[in-house]
Every structure is written in structure tokens, then in C-alpha cells.
Design an enzyme around this catalytic site. Structure first.
Site, PDB file in Angstrom:
ATOM      1  N   HIS A  38      -4.377   6.668 -11.058  1.00  0.00           N
ATOM      2  CA  HIS A  38      -3.909   6.583  -9.663  1.00  0.00           C
ATOM      3  C   HIS A  38      -2.448   6.111  -9.620  1.00  0.00           C
ATOM      4  CE1 HIS A  38      -4.515   5.424  -5.284  1.00  0.00           C
ATOM      5  NE2 HIS A  38      -3.395   4.795  -5.598  1.00  0.00           N
ATOM      6  N   GLU A  39      -2.162   5.031 -10.372  1.00  0.00           N
ATOM      7  CA  GLU A  39      -0.791   4.499 -10.364  1.00  0.00           C
ATOM      8  C   GLU A  39       0.172   5.472 -11.035  1.00  0.00           C
ATOM      9  OE1 GLU A  39      -0.259   2.179  -8.399  1.00  0.00           O
ATOM     10  OE2 GLU A  39      -2.361   1.604  -8.191  1.00  0.00           O
ATOM     11  N   GLN A  61       6.247   2.853  -4.374  1.00  0.00           N
ATOM     12  CA  GLN A  61       5.620   2.377  -3.132  1.00  0.00           C
ATOM     13  C   GLN A  61       6.470   1.329  -2.418  1.00  0.00           C
ATOM     14  OE1 GLN A  61       1.559   1.735  -5.113  1.00  0.00           O
ATOM     15  NE2 GLN A  61       1.011   2.272  -3.019  1.00  0.00           N
ATOM     16  N   HIS A  99       1.464   8.065  -8.746  1.00  0.00           N
ATOM     17  CA  HIS A  99       2.557   7.615  -7.869  1.00  0.00           C
ATOM     18  C   HIS A  99       3.913   7.877  -8.527  1.00  0.00           C
ATOM     19  CE1 HIS A  99       0.668   5.647  -4.449  1.00  0.00           C
ATOM     20  NE2 HIS A  99      -0.141   4.959  -5.228  1.00  0.00           N
ATOM     21  N   CYS A 147      -5.580   3.228  -1.222  1.00  0.00           N
ATOM     22  CA  CYS A 147      -4.188   3.067  -1.633  1.00  0.00           C
ATOM     23  C   CYS A 147      -3.459   2.301  -0.547  1.00  0.00           C
ATOM     24  CB  CYS A 147      -3.559   4.444  -1.825  1.00  0.00           C
ATOM     25  SG  CYS A 147      -1.828   4.393  -2.327  1.00  0.00           S
ATOM     26  N   LEU A 148      -2.604   1.360  -0.955  1.00  0.00           N
ATOM     27  CA  LEU A 148      -1.845   0.586   0.030  1.00  0.00           C
ATOM     28  C   LEU A 148      -0.907   1.484   0.840  1.00  0.00           C
ATOM     29  CD1 LEU A 148      -0.975  -2.561  -2.142  1.00  0.00           C
ATOM     30  CD2 LEU A 148      -2.729  -2.381  -0.351  1.00  0.00           C
ATOM     31  N   GLY A 190      -3.505  -2.299  -7.604  1.00  0.00           N
ATOM     32  CA  GLY A 190      -2.372  -1.782  -8.358  1.00  0.00           C
ATOM     33  C   GLY A 190      -1.245  -1.432  -7.420  1.00  0.00           C
TER      34      GLY A 190
HETATM   35 NI    NI Z   1      -1.817   3.893  -4.542  1.00  0.00          NI
END
Ligand code: NI
Length: 171
Positions: free
Chosen positions: A142-143, A52, A146, A100-101, A47
Site C-alpha cells: 500500500h505504501e 501524502q 503511494h 488510507c489517511l 503507515g
Molecule cells: Ni495510504
């Protein structure tokens, strides 16, 4: 449609709440979504949220396809959500490992609601509403975090359950 740089934990834009999208059909939103998809695919993420890549708008994408190499991984439909919301269906929370990226190389054990109903618009303006549980519900939450400037390490209850993936899960 370039792959964009993903901001890393500590960057101030990752701590800022994102704003609602006003015009879903603008060229700007189209470009952002194309870039987000290219970036998520290139980095092999489950995701990605617009903040991000440095875009402070309430846009998220996620999805996990079935992979014969990882049959234990739960499939999550490929989804685009603009201005998403969610309701908790069941107060029970379940802990699961997340990465997470924006926090590369690390994993943490994070409690999330086990059953939710989420909604949002896709890029054509169609309303998507789904009940989701388990990993699907986790990825959404999670998304969604963000979009409120929250990264998963802030959700970890016991920081002993946070560390480098290669140390936590040696091959
Ligand atoms: Ni993330």
C-alpha cells in the site's frame, strides 16, 4: 516537528511518481521523517508515505503495535524505508480491507501479493531486507504504491467493495 496536513485523493501530488532520495543523511530528510512520524501518530495511521504530506520522495514509514483492545490485529514492526524495492515471492494474491489517511472514512477490498521480500535503507543508511507476508506485506505494498502515485481505490477489482466504513461495517 509539526503534524503535517495529509493530502487527500484528487490532489495532483498523490498521482505523481516520487523521486529517489539522494542524500539520506541530510537535514531535509531528518525533518521529513520527524514530520511523517508525528503525523502518522497523530492521525493513528498504520503507515504514511512522503507524497501524502506533499513531499515527492521515495520514503515510507509503517508499523502496527500490539493493542490489547484489538487482539486480532497483526503486529507490524515499526519501519522506516528510504528508496524501497520489493520482489514477489509467491504470485498468489489475497484480498483484504484497506483504508488510507488520504481517503478518509472509506474502506476498500484490495488484492495484494501474499508474500514478498522488501528492502530499503533506514535513516542511518542501514540496509533493511525482510520477507513479509499477510498484513505486513499488504501495508508495505500500500505504501509502496503511494511512491508510484497510486492510491488503493485504483487496485479494487469490484467497486461494490468500496465505501464508507460506517456503511460497510455498521457498528
Ligand atoms: Ni495510504
Amino acid at each position: 516537528m509539526p503534524v503535517r496536513e495529509v493530502l487527500k485523493i484528487g490532489h495532483p501530488l498523490l498521482r505523481q511518481p516520487a523521486k529517489e532520495v539522494e542524500d539520506i543523511h541530510s537535514d531535509e530528510i531528518r525533518t521529513i521523517l520527524d514530520d511523517m512520524r508525528d503525523t502518522m501518530i497523530a492521525l493513528n495511521g498504520a503507515g504514511l508515505a512522503a507524497p501524502q504530506i506533499g513531499v515527492g520522495l521515495r520514503i515510507m514509514i509503517f508499523g502496527v503495535d500490539s493493542n490489547p483492545r484489538y487482539p486480532e490485529v497483526e503486529v507490524v514492526p515499526q519501519t522506516t524505508l528510504i528508496n524501497p524495492e520489493f520482489k514477489v515471492v509467491d504470485d498468489n494474491m489475497e484480498s483484504g480491507w484497506e483504508g488510507c489517511l488520504s481517503v478518509p472514512g472509506y474502506r476498500g477490498l484490495v488484492p495484494r501479493y501474499n508474500k514478498i521480500i522488501y528492502q530499503g535503507m533506514d535513516e542511518s543508511g542501514e540496509l533493511i531486507e525482510r520477507e513479509a507476508g499477510g498484513f505486513h506485506a499488504r501495508v508495505f505494498q500500500h505504501e509502496f504504491d503511494h511512491l508510484d502515485g497510486i492510491l488503493y481505490p485504483q487496485r479494487i477489482k469490484d467497486m461494490r467493495n468500496f465505501g464508507l466504513e460506517q456503511e460497510l461495517f455498521p457498528a
